[in-house]
Scaffold this motif. Structure first.
Motif, short mmCIF file in Angstrom:
data_model
loop_
_atom_site.label_atom_id
_atom_site.label_comp_id
_atom_site.label_asym_id
_atom_site.label_seq_id
_atom_site.Cartn_x
_atom_site.Cartn_y
_atom_site.Cartn_z
N LEU A 66 58.34 47.61 29.35
CA LEU A 66 58.58 48.93 28.77
C LEU A 66 59.95 49.46 29.16
O LEU A 66 60.44 50.40 28.54
N THR A 67 60.56 48.89 30.21
CA THR A 67 61.92 49.31 30.52
C THR A 67 62.87 48.40 29.76
O THR A 67 62.48 47.32 29.29
N ARG A 68 64.12 48.81 29.70
CA ARG A 68 65.10 47.96 29.03
C ARG A 68 65.89 47.16 30.07
O ARG A 68 66.86 46.51 29.73
N ARG A 69 65.48 47.26 31.35
CA ARG A 69 66.21 46.56 32.39
C ARG A 69 65.49 45.25 32.75
O ARG A 69 64.52 44.88 32.13
N HIS A 70 66.01 44.58 33.75
CA HIS A 70 65.42 43.33 34.26
C HIS A 70 65.25 42.30 33.14
O HIS A 70 64.19 41.71 32.98
N VAL A 71 66.28 42.09 32.36
CA VAL A 71 66.13 41.18 31.22
C VAL A 71 65.78 39.74 31.64
O VAL A 71 64.88 39.14 31.07
N PRO A 72 66.46 39.16 32.66
CA PRO A 72 66.09 37.78 33.03
C PRO A 72 64.61 37.67 33.40
O PRO A 72 63.93 36.73 33.01
N ALA A 73 64.10 38.68 34.10
CA ALA A 73 62.71 38.64 34.53
C ALA A 73 61.77 38.60 33.33
O ALA A 73 60.71 37.97 33.36
N LYS A 74 62.17 39.27 32.25
CA LYS A 74 61.34 39.29 31.05
C LYS A 74 61.07 37.87 30.56
O LYS A 74 60.02 37.57 30.01
N TYR A 75 62.05 37.00 30.75
CA TYR A 75 61.88 35.61 30.30
C TYR A 75 61.18 34.76 31.34
O TYR A 75 60.49 33.81 31.01
N LEU A 76 61.41 35.10 32.60
CA LEU A 76 60.89 34.24 33.67
C LEU A 76 59.43 34.51 34.00
O LEU A 76 58.68 33.59 34.34
N VAL A 77 59.03 35.79 33.91
CA VAL A 77 57.71 36.15 34.43
C VAL A 77 56.54 35.44 33.74
O VAL A 77 55.67 34.91 34.42
N PRO A 78 56.50 35.38 32.38
CA PRO A 78 55.33 34.73 31.77
C PRO A 78 55.15 33.30 32.25
O PRO A 78 54.05 32.90 32.65
N GLY A 79 56.26 32.54 32.28
CA GLY A 79 56.17 31.15 32.73
C GLY A 79 55.69 31.07 34.17
O GLY A 79 54.85 30.25 34.52
N THR A 80 56.23 31.97 35.00
CA THR A 80 55.85 31.97 36.41
C THR A 80 54.36 32.26 36.56
O THR A 80 53.66 31.62 37.34
N LEU A 81 53.88 33.26 35.77
CA LEU A 81 52.46 33.60 35.86
C LEU A 81 51.59 32.40 35.48
O LEU A 81 50.60 32.09 36.15
N PHE A 82 51.96 31.73 34.38
CA PHE A 82 51.18 30.57 33.96
C PHE A 82 51.25 29.46 35.00
O PHE A 82 50.27 28.77 35.27
N LEU A 83 52.45 29.31 35.59
CA LEU A 83 52.63 28.29 36.63
C LEU A 83 51.68 28.57 37.80
O LEU A 83 51.00 27.67 38.31
N ILE A 84 51.62 29.86 38.18
CA ILE A 84 50.74 30.22 39.30
C ILE A 84 49.28 29.97 38.93
O ILE A 84 48.52 29.37 39.68
N ALA A 85 48.92 30.42 37.71
CA ALA A 85 47.51 30.33 37.31
C ALA A 85 47.05 28.89 37.13
O ALA A 85 45.95 28.53 37.51
N PHE A 86 47.91 28.05 36.54
CA PHE A 86 47.43 26.72 36.16
C PHE A 86 47.90 25.61 37.08
O PHE A 86 47.42 24.48 36.99
N GLN A 87 48.90 25.85 37.92
CA GLN A 87 49.37 24.78 38.81
C GLN A 87 49.15 25.15 40.28
O GLN A 87 48.51 24.43 41.02
N VAL A 88 49.72 26.29 40.67
CA VAL A 88 49.68 26.65 42.09
C VAL A 88 48.26 26.94 42.55
O VAL A 88 47.79 26.41 43.56
N PHE A 89 47.56 27.78 41.76
CA PHE A 89 46.23 28.17 42.19
C PHE A 89 45.27 26.97 42.32
O PHE A 89 44.60 26.84 43.35
N PRO A 90 45.20 26.07 41.31
CA PRO A 90 44.30 24.91 41.47
C PRO A 90 44.65 24.07 42.69
O PRO A 90 43.75 23.61 43.40
N VAL A 91 45.96 23.90 42.96
CA VAL A 91 46.34 23.09 44.12
C VAL A 91 45.89 23.77 45.41
O VAL A 91 45.31 23.15 46.30
N LEU A 92 46.13 25.09 45.48
CA LEU A 92 45.72 25.81 46.68
C LEU A 92 44.20 25.78 46.84
O LEU A 92 43.69 25.62 47.95
N TYR A 93 43.50 25.93 45.72
CA TYR A 93 42.04 25.94 45.79
C TYR A 93 41.53 24.57 46.26
O TYR A 93 40.64 24.49 47.10
#
Lengths: 416, 546
Positions: B87-114
């Motif tokens: 909703l802000t117009r700032r943090h443009v790089p994060a806008k691109y990075l965050v979805p991938g990072t979230l999916f990475l955490i959910a589907f790669q990092v979390f299963p490995v940690l579990y």
């Protein structure tokens, strides 16, 4: 710019509100139920075939009693799925499955005992009640029994063999006359099949577990690896690939029935589930008990029971108990389930009702009369794999004494 | 389960990172202040954020119900963060990075940690839940009917409102027709004049009580199963909604001694925190155990238990041979065919290409089952066609050869495809100039074509190796790990570590998730090491040739 942002927030607020309602919908009936409204929901898990048979009865139960009943088909790994779901609190209220699951389901706290009145209990065949009893408690309501028998092509083999030696002689003769290419269709595969070889194992004198004082199987008295089991497997080895060639690893669960219906073998060791295929292939068949070794002990097949269980962590346990103890115990349901899949009903009244129209049923029951109830203790899980693989190795020509002793050691090591 | 850890992972992640990390954000950053807000863009934003909000609300209800406050906090923070970010117009790089990072955490990092956390526990059949769960299960499975006690007909009733009023059991004794009301305080007889009893013995109405029908009663299922009416010999419990019995829990837990006592036999089982079970003095264990932390026991068991360690290293060796063999053989065959079809003198190449792709187009799952049946000693196509009597899956080396053969058939079209593509990129002038210099075709292939091909294909070969290292389907659907030595049912000649682990975790002998997770971590470490070393070497190679 500011107006735009406000608009976005407003639209989002609406979206949020809408999705909030969507998510909350499921909750509402429970929260604001009126006295007349339908009450709780009963969820039943069963495999595909039984789901179809159960549905009309479950619906009737629901209508009669003002509740919703949902029958869900779990086509693969029902037991594992049930244990996992129950552990996470998302399981069903009632589950339908084989009685040898009981040990595992109990040790995982997934099912509760059921209480049947004396007259309800006596309506079932004795073996069925014994099968669902574990640690002195009744854990499920049985509805069908099943066991394997010798199914024979009467055109090729008019006489039922009295011993396995007779069978081998008849099979060899057919093979020599080029009327059949196999002596016997008894499934083994590369990894063996403990269930189908069991009658021969008992006829040779082997046993799996001794029985404790209360009639339950005793996991500490393991028969695999004992001299009796070695003797039994020495006899089985003579039927194997290096001996008569009656038992072969190339006959698997996938091809055994097809080989029989393709008239490549005159004798098939299988259960009631093979009959539909035999009928479809227009085979003239007859059913007799699996023969034992000449001069050996009785050939005892495993007797398995299909039963209804009350899930320990179900959301609607009272209704589940009502369904399982007062509804499943009625013959109508047992007959319907029989019609969906022809296995002998466990209720004596239901069995008598269908016996007249289906002569095979009585023959299968006769073949399983001296059968052994498949042990339901958790230790049984340790048996299947090592026992089957030892069987396959011995059929392939491995030394019985060495192989079965090793299997016994492995099994004993896995029993906790 | 396993392929996601190592299979396509390295292959897809590496190319994906480049444009997200460096390319796009820079471009949009420059244009940030100029970018107009279009209607379509706004709509997409609204829909996506609405979806986020919807998912958050949908996920929140079960979390609240299960009282998982940590999970709820993470959910709230993540959702709030996403809204703030977009909703802000700032943090443009994060806008691109965050979805991938979230999916990475959910589907790669979390299963490995579990998986890693599971490896330190005794999680498995008989040890799934908490100690409290085990105690509840032990007590409730020990409830027995008091011998000779009455079987009551039961009606569920309340005083007052059906939905909220206090519950009462209306019990009628079928022999004496005596009706009583029971609740947590005990039993009270009711006058025969105040109640209406149906022919079956069930109470249908009683003065001062509202009798519930099944629908109304089943809504309060939990209260009904929890309600016990104390009696001198035990307690009256409901058995469904229409019958009740007098039962007694024979086994009871005593927090004082942290033990379970059987009132019939007097036997005591004391809690053992190290193994997560109740153990009696004679060594007998109660079936219902609980999940405990066992430290490094699973890892040390894999390394030291002769039943696991011995086979483990043997399997590891074959596992490498299998992965190298399937990758290498398919590559050699695929490349040879690609080279043959690449020759300008070849005619009808398109037809050949279509025919060669066919195996690749078949679902491998079904093909593996078909191949299994084709290798059957007596009924299989292979033996019948060639008049052989080979016991394919019954002997160690023939089974291994058969498995590699199947892999070769399934895999070479892929290698053919990628090699064909890579060959197009190698200029013909290079090989032509070598022939001018007097090199034989073999020499020019060795010195020019192959090195250039390997630069392009090495990452694919490494990915293919990692995939085949854990190719559970190839083994499970054909030999299921067999043939097994006569004295060892645990490890077959064609077992991969993953099929071996699968058998441990989900096999017939009952689930052992803890041990299986420990083995998984070993596999993960091995594949990660092999891939890391290979990629490093590839980079060096690229530097040499480019």
């Amino acid at each position: 710019m500011r107006i735009r942002t406000a608009g976005v927030v407003a639209v989002l607020g609406l979206a949020l509100a809408a999705s909030g309602c969507g998510g909350g919908d499921e909750k509402e009936p429970a929260a604001q139920e009126s006295p007349k409204a339908a009450g709780g929901k009963l969820v039943i898990w069963a495999d595909d075939k039984r789901t179809a048979a159960l549905k009309p009865f479950a619906e009737k139960f629901g209508q009669d009693n003002g509740v919703t009943v949902e029958v869900q088909a779990v086509s693969k790994d029902l037991q594992t799925n049930f244990v996992t779901a129950s552990q996470q609190g998302s399981g069903p209220d009632v589950v339908v499955g084989a009685h040898d699951w009981i040990g595992n389901l109990v040790q995982n706290g997934a099912i509760d005992p059921v209480q049947l009145a004396a007259d309800q209990k006596s309506a079932f065949s004795e073996v069925a009640v014994k099968a669902v009893t574990f640690n002195g408690q009744l854990y499920g309501v049985p509805y069908a029994t099943e066991n394997i028998a010798l199914i024979r092509n009467t055109e090729l083999a008019p006489e039922a063999p009295k011993t396995i030696e007779d069978l081998v002689a008849a099979g060899k003769k057919l093979k020599a006359e080029k009327k059949a290419s196999e002596i016997l269709c008894l499934q083994s595969g590369q990894n063996g099949d403990a269930y189908h070889i069991y009658p021969l194992y008992t006829s040779g004198g082997g046993y799996l577990f001794g029985t404790a004082a209360n009639g339950d199987y005793d996991p500490k008295d393991l028969g695999v690896g004992k001299p009796e089991s070695i003797a039994a497997f020495q006899k089985i080895a003579k039927l194997g690939e290096k001996g008569d060639g009656a038992l072969k690893r190339s006959i698997t669960g996938e091809n055994s029935i097809a080989t029989f219906t393709g008239k490549k073998c005159a004798f098939l060791v299988s259960g009631p589930w093979a009959i539909a295929d035999a009928k479809k292939a227009n085979i003239k068949y007859d059913i007799s008990p699996v023969p034992g070794f000449a001069g050996g002990k009785e050939a005892q097949p495993f007797v398995g029971v299909q039963a209804f269980y009350v899930a320990a962590k179900g959301k609607n346990k009272a209704l589940a108990q009502e369904f399982v103890t007062n509804y499943v115990t009625k013959p109508d349901l047992a007959v319907a389930l029989y019609n969906a899949e022809p296995r002998p009903p466990a209720l004596t009244a239901a069995f008598d009702q269908v016996k007249g129209t289906d002569p095979d049923l009585a023959k299968f029951q006769e073949a399983g009369k001296n059968g052994q109830v498949l042990p339901a203790i958790p230790a049984m899980a340790a048996i299947w794999d090592p026992f089957g693989k030892a069987e396959a190795a011995i059929i392939g020509g491995a030394d019985p004494a060495k192989t079965i002793t090793a299997a016994g050691t492995t099994i004993a090591g896995q029993i906790k | 389960m396993s392929t996601s850890l190592s299979g396509p992972g390295p292959a897809t992640r590496t190319p994906g990172r480049e444009p997200v990390g460096s390319g796009l954000p820079r471009a949009s950053q420059g244009a940030r202040n100029l970018a107009p807000i279009t209607a379509a863009g706004l709509l997409v934003k609204v829909v996506l954020l609405g979806l986020v909000a919807g998912i958050a609300v949908w996920a929140a209800f079960p979390l609240v119900e299960a009282e998982q406050w940590t999970g709820l906090a993470i959910l709230a923070v993540t959702t709030a963060g996403l809204f703030y970010l977009y909703l802000t117009r700032r943090h443009v790089p994060a806008k691109y990075l965050v979805p991938g990072t979230l999916f990475l955490i959910a589907f790669q990092v979390f299963p490995v940690l579990y998986t890693a956390s599971t490896a330190f526990t005794n999680f498995g059949d008989g040890h799934r839940g908490s100690k409290d769960d085990a105690i509840v299960a032990i007590q409730s499975s020990s409830v027995k009917q008091v011998p000779g006690s009455t079987e009551y007909s039961l009606s569920i009733a309340t005083k007052g409102d059906p939905a909220t009023g206090p519950l009462v059991f209306l019990l009628s004794d079928p022999k004496t027709n005596q009706v009583s009301a029971g609740d947590a305080d005990g039993l009270r007889s009711l006058d025969a004049g105040d109640v209406t009893v149906a022919p079956g013995g069930k109470v249908t109405a009683a003065d001062g009580y509202t009798v519930l029908n099944f629908g109304q009663a089943s809504v309060r299922s939990k209260e009904i199963t929890d309600l016990v009416v104390p009696t001198s010999g035990g307690a009256i419990r409901s058995n469904g909604l229409s019958r009740a019995y007098e039962g007694k829990a024979v086994r009871a837990y005593d927090a004082g001694c942290d033990c379970v006592t059987d009132s019939e036999t007097g036997k005591t089982w004391t809690a053992d925190g190290a193994t997560g079970s109740f153990v009696a003095a004679d060594g007998e264990r109660l079936a219902q155990g609980w999940r405990v932390n066992v430290g490094l026991k699973n890892f040390s068991r894999v390394l030291t238990d002769p039943n696991i360690a011995g086979p483990f290293f043997g399997t590891l060796l074959w596992n490498f041979a299998f992965a190298l063999g399937s990758t290498g053989l398919t590559f050699v065959l695929g490349m040879a065919i690609a080279l043959a079809l690449h020759s300008p003198r070849m005619r009808g190449t398109n037809l050949y290409r279509v025919l060669l792709i066919l195996p690749y187009a078949m679902p491998s799952f079904a093909m593996l089952l078909v191949w299994r049946d084709m290798f059957n000693t007596d009924f299989g196509l292979v033996n019948n066609l060639f008049g052989l009597g080979v016991d394919w899956f019954g002997e160690t080396w023939s089974a291994r050869a058969a498995v590699l053969l199947v892999q070769l058939w399934l895999g070479y079209p892929y290698m053919f495809l990628v090699t064909t593509g890579a060959l197009q990129a190698i200029p013909r002038e290079l090989t032509e100039s070598t022939s001018v210099d007097g090199a034989s075709p073999w020499q020019s292939f060795r010195a020019v074509t192959l090195p250039l091909l390997l630069v392009a294909l090495s990452p694919l070969l490494i990915a293919s190796f990692a995939y085949n290292f854990n190719n559970i389907n190839a083994i499970w659907l054909t030999t299921a790990g067999g043939p097994f030595p006569a004295d060892n049912p645990r490890n077959g000649a064609t077992d991969l570590l993953i099929t071996y682990t699968y058998r441990l975790a989900f096999g017939a002998q009952g689930a052992e998730y803890g041990t299986a997770a420990a083995v998984s971590i070993f596999i993960f470490a091995i594949v990660a090491t092999v891939s890391a070393i290979s990629f490093r070497r590839t980079r060096k190679q690229e530097e040499v040739y480019s």
